[in-house]
Design a protein around this motif. Structure first.
Motif, PDB file in Angstrom:
ATOM      1  N   GLY A  76      27.437  26.082  60.154  1.00 35.85           N
ATOM      2  CA  GLY A  76      27.002  24.867  59.491  1.00 35.85           C
ATOM      3  C   GLY A  76      25.580  24.466  59.849  1.00 35.85           C
ATOM      4  N   PRO A  77      25.100  23.396  59.232  1.00 31.92           N
ATOM      5  CA  PRO A  77      23.738  22.930  59.535  1.00 31.92           C
ATOM      6  C   PRO A  77      23.667  22.378  60.957  1.00 31.92           C
ATOM      7  CG  PRO A  77      24.884  21.339  58.161  1.00 31.92           C
ATOM      8  CD  PRO A  77      25.772  22.544  58.247  1.00 31.92           C
ATOM      9  N   PRO A  78      22.517  22.442  61.586  1.00 37.72           N
ATOM     10  CA  PRO A  78      22.380  21.911  62.947  1.00 37.72           C
ATOM     11  C   PRO A  78      22.493  20.390  62.960  1.00 37.72           C
ATOM     12  CG  PRO A  78      20.235  22.545  62.081  1.00 37.72           C
ATOM     13  CD  PRO A  78      21.250  23.021  61.089  1.00 37.72           C
ATOM     14  N   ARG A  79      22.912  19.881  64.092  1.00 37.17           N
ATOM     15  CA  ARG A  79      22.952  18.426  64.247  1.00 37.17           C
ATOM     16  C   ARG A  79      21.630  17.964  64.834  1.00 37.17           C
ATOM     17  NH1 ARG A  79      23.683  15.558  69.026  1.00 37.17           N
ATOM     18  NH2 ARG A  79      24.075  16.730  70.925  1.00 37.17           N
ATOM     19  N   VAL A 158      29.068  10.549  77.045  1.00 41.07           N
ATOM     20  CA  VAL A 158      28.623  11.944  77.134  1.00 41.07           C
ATOM     21  C   VAL A 158      28.593  12.543  75.734  1.00 41.07           C
ATOM     22  CG1 VAL A 158      29.247  14.259  77.953  1.00 41.07           C
ATOM     23  CG2 VAL A 158      29.445  12.286  79.482  1.00 41.07           C
ATOM     24  N   THR A 159      27.444  13.148  75.367  1.00 38.30           N
ATOM     25  CA  THR A 159      27.299  13.769  74.042  1.00 38.30           C
ATOM     26  C   THR A 159      27.061  15.273  74.137  1.00 38.30           C
ATOM     27  OG1 THR A 159      24.935  13.202  74.075  1.00 38.30           O
ATOM     28  CG2 THR A 159      26.428  11.671  72.956  1.00 38.30           C
ATOM     29  N   VAL A 160      26.774  15.778  75.321  1.00 41.03           N
ATOM     30  CA  VAL A 160      26.624  17.225  75.527  1.00 41.03           C
ATOM     31  C   VAL A 160      27.449  17.596  76.747  1.00 41.03           C
ATOM     32  CG1 VAL A 160      25.069  19.159  75.997  1.00 41.03           C
ATOM     33  CG2 VAL A 160      24.297  17.263  74.546  1.00 41.03           C
ATOM     34  N   LEU A 161      28.448  18.440  76.548  1.00 39.35           N
ATOM     35  CA  LEU A 161      29.314  18.886  77.635  1.00 39.35           C
ATOM     36  C   LEU A 161      29.083  20.376  77.877  1.00 39.35           C
ATOM     37  CD1 LEU A 161      31.690  18.643  79.644  1.00 39.35           C
ATOM     38  CD2 LEU A 161      33.234  18.998  77.696  1.00 39.35           C
ATOM     39  N   GLY A 207      29.916  10.174  66.901  1.00 39.58           N
ATOM     40  CA  GLY A 207      29.446  10.870  65.709  1.00 39.58           C
ATOM     41  C   GLY A 207      28.442  11.966  65.991  1.00 39.58           C
ATOM     42  N   ARG A 208      28.417  12.467  67.229  1.00 35.72           N
ATOM     43  CA  ARG A 208      27.531  13.575  67.567  1.00 35.72           C
ATOM     44  C   ARG A 208      28.009  14.197  68.873  1.00 35.72           C
ATOM     45  NH1 ARG A 208      24.818   9.038  69.366  1.00 35.72           N
ATOM     46  NH2 ARG A 208      23.901   9.163  71.439  1.00 35.72           N
ATOM     47  N   GLY A 209      27.751  15.480  69.035  1.00 36.79           N
ATOM     48  CA  GLY A 209      28.157  16.128  70.276  1.00 36.79           C
ATOM     49  C   GLY A 209      27.897  17.622  70.258  1.00 36.79           C
ATOM     50  N   SER A 210      27.776  18.181  71.447  1.00 37.28           N
ATOM     51  CA  SER A 210      27.641  19.625  71.639  1.00 37.28           C
ATOM     52  C   SER A 210      28.529  20.025  72.808  1.00 37.28           C
ATOM     53  CB  SER A 210      26.188  20.016  71.943  1.00 37.28           C
ATOM     54  OG  SER A 210      25.335  19.735  70.850  1.00 37.28           O
ATOM     55  N   VAL A 211      29.317  21.084  72.606  1.00 34.25           N
ATOM     56  CA  VAL A 211      30.186  21.601  73.655  1.00 34.25           C
ATOM     57  C   VAL A 211      29.750  23.029  73.953  1.00 34.25           C
ATOM     58  CG1 VAL A 211      32.536  22.209  74.335  1.00 34.25           C
ATOM     59  CG2 VAL A 211      32.119  20.160  72.939  1.00 34.25           C
ATOM     60  N   LYS A 254      28.934  20.437  67.643  1.00 35.01           N
ATOM     61  CA  LYS A 254      28.615  21.860  67.652  1.00 35.01           C
ATOM     62  C   LYS A 254      29.187  22.519  68.904  1.00 35.01           C
ATOM     63  CE  LYS A 254      26.490  21.586  63.831  1.00 35.01           C
ATOM     64  NZ  LYS A 254      27.061  22.204  62.622  1.00 35.01           N
ATOM     65  N   THR A 255      29.740  23.707  68.722  1.00 35.40           N
ATOM     66  CA  THR A 255      30.273  24.461  69.854  1.00 35.40           C
ATOM     67  C   THR A 255      29.433  25.707  70.061  1.00 35.40           C
ATOM     68  OG1 THR A 255      31.836  25.645  68.421  1.00 35.40           O
ATOM     69  CG2 THR A 255      32.620  23.639  69.504  1.00 35.40           C
TER      70      THR A 255
END
Length: 347
Positions: A76-79, A158-161, A207-211, A254-255
């Protein structure tokens, strides 16, 4: 006696050739300069040097476009990554790869929380500003719950784990104790479930995050002496793929799966790489740069380093006799003989 510099050929490996090729003959723009140069020399379009070079440039560009389309359709498109609004949480970030990522983000002004059972005083700020330690055994759900409450109260959602914590017990299976097995599974896989179940709801609400999942090439190519470590990393890889499917309904999360080979960290101290040319030892800073770039660009997907790790799965479609021969020729099953590592907390 002054310490001698390593010989020049010690840095020559397949990854070096690959990096050079990606910036030259495999670049989507550079090959076009060849037919343009021929045209500037008055070559006509029907002349073989011109149309062969143009055809090559077209094929390379087409492959690049197809790869871009493939990544877009798959992930998908990047966040949007707004570093002023993000809170990055890293498990096992007291040293090695985790600490590098924490320090880089901290120096850039991003708020970073590090969960690690081997840190100093609880809540200490590292030398890099904006990086905060929370003493926590991430394999213990109660400790992670307590750390979550503190992180959210003191730093925000936390938005980036980045699930980076790991331990290695480099022993043959029959020499492993029950404590070794429990310790590895708690840190290497149960910790992922603890952090994901606790921090994902906040990302969904925000409404946003990266794992980011730090796995290992050993998840695909288990070596002798890794009968405990490799299965736990295989579990983290499987968890990543299942989680990615479950999060498809939340395109703003995003993962990212990271499968590095051997790095120069204490985790695999004493391990001799089977081949410096085909399987070079990675510097943590090189892996950190790739991970940070992917997070900054809001990308999902996979990062496999060095080059051979991108093709590791091909090993399992070979005949059994060929696999056995390759294991012997590569030296993968003798690499752990010099293992002197301990129970470190970073990949």
């Amino acid at each position: 006696m002054p310490e001698l510099s390593p010989p020049w050929y010690s840095v020559v490996n397949i990854d070096l050739f690959h990096r050079v090729a990606k910036q030259t003959i495999l670049h989507p723009i550079v090959p076009w300069f060849i037919p343009l140069a021929y045209r500037a020399q008055a070559f006509q379009y029907h002349h073989p040097p011109l149309y062969f070079s143009a055809a090559y440039a077209f094929i390379i560009t087409l492959i690049w476009v197809l790869q871009w389309i493939n990544r877009y359709l798959a992930f998908g498109p990047p966040r949007t990554f707004d570093w002023t609004e993000e809170v990055v949480l890293i498990t096992g970030g007291a040293s090695g790869l985790g600490l590098l990522v924490a320090e880089v983000y901290g120096m850039r002004g991003v708020t970073v929380a590090v969960l690690d059972k081997n840190c100093g005083s609880d809540g200490d700020e590292l030398e890099a500003r904006n990086v905060y330690f929370y003493k926590c055994d991430v394999g213990d759900i109660a400790q992670v719950e307590a750390a979550k409450r503190r992180v959210e109260e003191e730093l925000g959602t936390v938005t980036v784990l980045i699930n980076n914590a790991a331990v290695v017990h480099g022993k043959p299976l029959l020499q492993l104790s029950s404590g070794d097995v429990e310790d590895s599974f708690r840190t290497n896989i149960i910790a992922h479930y603890n952090t994901l179940r606790l921090f994902l709801p906040g990302m969904i609400k925000a409404g946003r995050g990266s794992v980011v999942t730090i796995s290992s090439v050993l998840a695909t190519l288990p070596a002798k002496g890794c009968s405990l470590y490799a299965p736990t990393k295989a579990a983290t890889t499987a968890l990543h793929h299942a989680l990615t499917a479950e999060l498809a309904e939340y395109p703003f999360i995003k993962t990212l799966l990271v499968t590095p080979g051997q790095m120069t960290t204490p985790l695999f101290n004493g391990v001799k790489t089977p081949s410096f040319f085909w399987a070079p030892v990675l510097e943590p800073v090189d892996v950190a740069k790739e991970v940070i770039a992917a997070i900054d660009e809001g990308k999902g997907g996979e990062i496999a380093m060095p080059l051979f790790s991108q093709w590791a799965a091909v090993f399992w479609i070979l005949p059994s006799s060929a696999r056995k021969a390759l294991r012997k020729l590569s030296g993968i099953d003798t690499a752990m003989e010099g293992f002197r590592g301990g129970q470190k907390k970073d990949e």
